[in-house]
Design an enzyme around this catalytic site. Sequence first.
Site, PDB file in Angstrom:
ATOM      1  N   GLU A  49      13.836  43.519 -12.586  1.00  0.00           N
ATOM      2  CA  GLU A  49      13.212  44.731 -12.937  1.00  0.00           C
ATOM      3  C   GLU A  49      12.664  44.588 -14.333  1.00  0.00           C
ATOM      4  O   GLU A  49      11.395  45.211 -14.789  1.00  0.00           O
ATOM      5  CB  GLU A  49      14.687  45.495 -13.545  1.00  0.00           C
ATOM      6  CG  GLU A  49      15.491  45.871 -12.125  1.00  0.00           C
ATOM      7  CD  GLU A  49      14.489  46.909 -11.269  1.00  0.00           C
ATOM      8  OE1 GLU A  49      13.474  47.377 -11.549  1.00  0.00           O
ATOM      9  OE2 GLU A  49      14.869  46.781 -10.044  1.00  0.00           O
ATOM     10  N   TYR A  88      14.805  53.464 -17.505  1.00  0.00           N
ATOM     11  CA  TYR A  88      14.867  53.074 -16.079  1.00  0.00           C
ATOM     12  C   TYR A  88      15.479  51.777 -15.864  1.00  0.00           C
ATOM     13  O   TYR A  88      16.228  51.741 -14.807  1.00  0.00           O
ATOM     14  CB  TYR A  88      13.210  52.937 -15.795  1.00  0.00           C
ATOM     15  CG  TYR A  88      13.217  52.190 -14.469  1.00  0.00           C
ATOM     16  CD1 TYR A  88      13.316  52.638 -13.153  1.00  0.00           C
ATOM     17  CD2 TYR A  88      12.684  50.639 -14.595  1.00  0.00           C
ATOM     18  CE1 TYR A  88      13.487  52.029 -12.093  1.00  0.00           C
ATOM     19  CE2 TYR A  88      12.785  49.998 -13.284  1.00  0.00           C
ATOM     20  CZ  TYR A  88      13.080  50.613 -12.149  1.00  0.00           C
ATOM     21  OH  TYR A  88      13.026  49.839 -10.945  1.00  0.00           O
ATOM     22  N   ASP A 118      11.274  55.745 -12.197  1.00  0.00           N
ATOM     23  CA  ASP A 118       9.984  55.078 -12.730  1.00  0.00           C
ATOM     24  C   ASP A 118       8.856  55.654 -12.244  1.00  0.00           C
ATOM     25  O   ASP A 118       8.919  56.775 -11.903  1.00  0.00           O
ATOM     26  CB  ASP A 118      10.138  53.349 -12.069  1.00  0.00           C
ATOM     27  CG  ASP A 118      10.019  53.554 -10.586  1.00  0.00           C
ATOM     28  OD1 ASP A 118      10.223  54.600  -9.937  1.00  0.00           O
ATOM     29  OD2 ASP A 118       9.424  52.514 -10.203  1.00  0.00           O
ATOM     30  N   CYS A 132       4.202  56.953  -0.137  1.00  0.00           N
ATOM     31  CA  CYS A 132       3.717  58.020  -1.218  1.00  0.00           C
ATOM     32  C   CYS A 132       2.962  57.188  -2.147  1.00  0.00           C
ATOM     33  O   CYS A 132       3.070  57.336  -3.343  1.00  0.00           O
ATOM     34  CB  CYS A 132       4.990  58.600  -1.689  1.00  0.00           C
ATOM     35  SG  CYS A 132       4.301  60.188  -2.433  1.00  0.00           S
ATOM     36  N   CYS A 153       8.430  68.322   2.172  1.00  0.00           N
ATOM     37  CA  CYS A 153       7.301  67.869   0.914  1.00  0.00           C
ATOM     38  C   CYS A 153       6.498  69.038   0.813  1.00  0.00           C
ATOM     39  O   CYS A 153       5.870  69.477   1.489  1.00  0.00           O
ATOM     40  CB  CYS A 153       6.625  66.629   1.445  1.00  0.00           C
ATOM     41  SG  CYS A 153       5.481  66.412  -0.167  1.00  0.00           S
ATOM     42  N   SER A 205      -4.848  45.980 -22.320  1.00  0.00           N
ATOM     43  CA  SER A 205      -4.819  47.438 -22.161  1.00  0.00           C
ATOM     44  C   SER A 205      -5.463  48.387 -23.033  1.00  0.00           C
ATOM     45  O   SER A 205      -5.917  49.485 -22.514  1.00  0.00           O
ATOM     46  CB  SER A 205      -3.440  47.567 -22.081  1.00  0.00           C
ATOM     47  OG  SER A 205      -2.654  47.250 -23.207  1.00  0.00           O
TER      48      SER A 205
END
Length: 354
Positions: A41, A124, A142, A196, A212, A305
């Site tokens: 994780e 999370y 998440d 998805c 949906c 980033s």
Amino acid sequence: MLPSPETAEVIRRELLDWYRKNRRDLPWRKNKDPYRIWLSEIMLQQTRVDTVIPYYERFMEQFPTLEDLANATDDQVVKAWEGLGYYSRARNLHSAVKEVVANYGGRVPSEPETIAKLKGIGPYTKGAILSIAYDKKVPAVDGNVMRVFSRLFAITDDIAKQSTRKKMERIAEALIPDSAPGDFNQALMELGALICTPGSPQCLFCPVQSVCHAYREGLEHELPRKKKQKPPEPVDVIFAWLICAGRVLVEKRPETGLLAGMWGLPTFEQVPGETLEQTMENFCDKKGVPASNYQVKGRLEHIFSHRHWKVVMIQAEVSEPDFPLPENWEWVKKEDLRLRAFPNVYRKALKQLI
DNA sequence: AACGCGTGGCC
DNA sequence: TGGCCAAGCGT
């Protein structure tokens, strides 16, 4: 707006059925060892599965148990993380694992309030570990789950906002089954990863297409809504390649900020209005480095980033290697550079320089 | 609450 | 090609 009990039941059944047929055979799904789940994780935070797999395999080989990791040195752990990015994840994980050994008898806590105190474990990751490893009914929301919920229930809130995640957690609590909370949480994420997807969702193959909201309204490409992030700011940076008799000067970066605590080449910003050689010479003077024969050795660009480094690598020869080293600087033999953990931007530079 | 924090893959 | 991301967390 919570889903109706009937809709919730359809989602639970279809998703679990789909997941049990379509789940990928991933290394961290071999068993439910909390340490294995935990490591996966952390590595998977903001990082693709295909990128993580080789790192995960090597890391588990090097540190097979929580105790092995707790007994490792920081250098070993960061070295095993080299190239994966977001290096504070490795430091926080190491620190948390040592705390588990020191305070919890080496057993990963199974209570939400306890595990949440560990460094690097947020809402999370807490939910993921507790539901997958301990079968606890805790949501694990998440980016995948937020995208799936945005579309399933046509939620237009910005998923970059913290308040949106809380809203999604309320929905997850209404959906999560007593029987297999870990499988259900993973099913939601797996659906987000395989069907998805952000760009072109495969709605025709979706097990919950019939309920949906986005699909019914043709909104799947408009959702989720997310605030655009700013482009990385360009910065002109110089890497100093300071050499003497087969050795190089390296610098341990500050403990906070970009590439915190990582080794690199001495790095500084180009001063506007000065030539490269002037900035380099002033830098060496300020650091007390007796250097000469300045020479541009190459250029590279690296995008983080939120920073875009435009790097010029400048070599200089150090005439007197016994000068007093600045704080956090060390001499390293060129052939020993590989033993140290450098983030990728410096590995790219070293590849050109050696 | 909004921002800082890496990297590589994708179209 | 470059903008957009990918199983978030700490501050």
